[in-house]
Scaffold this active site. Sequence first.
Site, short mmCIF file in Angstrom:
data_model
loop_
_atom_site.label_atom_id
_atom_site.label_comp_id
_atom_site.label_asym_id
_atom_site.label_seq_id
_atom_site.Cartn_x
_atom_site.Cartn_y
_atom_site.Cartn_z
N GLU A 141 0.50 7.98 -3.22
CA GLU A 141 1.53 7.59 -2.24
C GLU A 141 2.74 8.50 -2.34
O GLU A 141 3.31 8.89 -1.33
CB GLU A 141 1.93 6.12 -2.44
N HIS A 171 3.16 10.85 0.77
CA HIS A 171 4.17 10.28 1.68
C HIS A 171 5.59 10.35 1.13
O HIS A 171 6.54 10.61 1.86
CB HIS A 171 3.83 8.81 1.99
N HIS A 229 0.85 -1.19 0.00
CA HIS A 229 0.00 0.00 0.00
C HIS A 229 0.89 1.25 0.00
O HIS A 229 0.72 2.12 -0.82
CB HIS A 229 -0.93 -0.03 1.21
#
Length: 269
Positions: free
Chosen positions: A120, A124, A67
């Site tokens: 993502e 992040h 993920h």
Amino acid sequence: MEIKYVFIFFIVTCLHYASTRKTQATPEFDLLIFTQQWPATACKEWKKNDSTHTCVMPKNVDTWTIHGIWPTKLGTMGPAFCNRTWLFDPEKIRPIEIQLNQVWINIFGGTSLYSLWAHEWNKHGTCAAVLEPLNSELKYFSLGIDWLQKFSMNNILQSGNIVPSSTNAYSVVEINNAIKAKLGVDPAIECKKENGESYLSEIRICFTKDFKITNCDGIVSRKVFDYHSILTNCNTSKKILYPHYKDSKEGSIYVQLYKLVSWVQWFTL
Ligand SMILES: *[C@@H]1O[C@H](CO)[C@@H](O)[C@H](O)[C@H]1NC(C)=O
Ligand SMILES: *[C@@H]1O[C@H](CO)[C@@H](O)[C@H](O)[C@H]1NC(C)=O
Ligand SMILES: *[C@@H]1O[C@H](CO)[C@@H](O)[C@H](O)[C@H]1NC(C)=O
């Protein structure tokens, strides 16, 4: 007198502003959370929201996928979106795209091919990028591939006799112990809940900023809480389902019944 207070207020406001600016410029975090997901459960959840939804599954449907890798400050969420001008660029991951398409797959059918990776990276990856070994898209996504090879939950859970099943279910303690036995650290275990059942959905393991595996204790993440020192949101008073992809939802019983009816019809006509 009045003027003096206004002046002090002004100074304090400036200092506060300066300190928040500073945090934005250099994101601070303690750990990297490596989150693996169980596609069968993610797919079930995706279809539950909308019956027209379809899933794009990895070639081996019963395999854990990535993920994300999430920089995290203990006791809080984030940081996130650390550089809003450094947007995901698919060209940068071309050399590993075929691999990523299996191990870091976007299972949400009908959404853009790159939407998971873009999310993502933008949220992040741009924060993780303050660490030299992660300061490019290629490095960030390559680390995911590397960590999945080393820490795939397929192998780790299997070594504790926890395997996908349509008949067996496992307590969160059994799952936690299997991971702890193999890795020696506390993970975080996340479930999706449906009709009173808990379905294993994500497992998180944590790394220090110099990439050594460590306990996840102290992380605050979506819905995860501490239960007898196990980090989980799963219902701890019942067994957790770890389903095969084929077993999930409309699969099993109705399809079987339909096949049986078709067969009986064929046989009797
Ligand atoms: C399903 O819907 C819920 C509530 O609207 C949302 O929180 C969740 O993220 C959705 N899940 C998926 C897989 O889209
Ligand atoms: C944000 O990303 C851009 C593009 O990579 C880069 O030029 C810039 O230096 C970054 N800003 C910060 C604050 O890191
Ligand atoms: C957890 O499972 C038990 C036993 O089935 C049930 O009584 C309880 O309501 C569940 N708790 C939650 C929060 O779903």
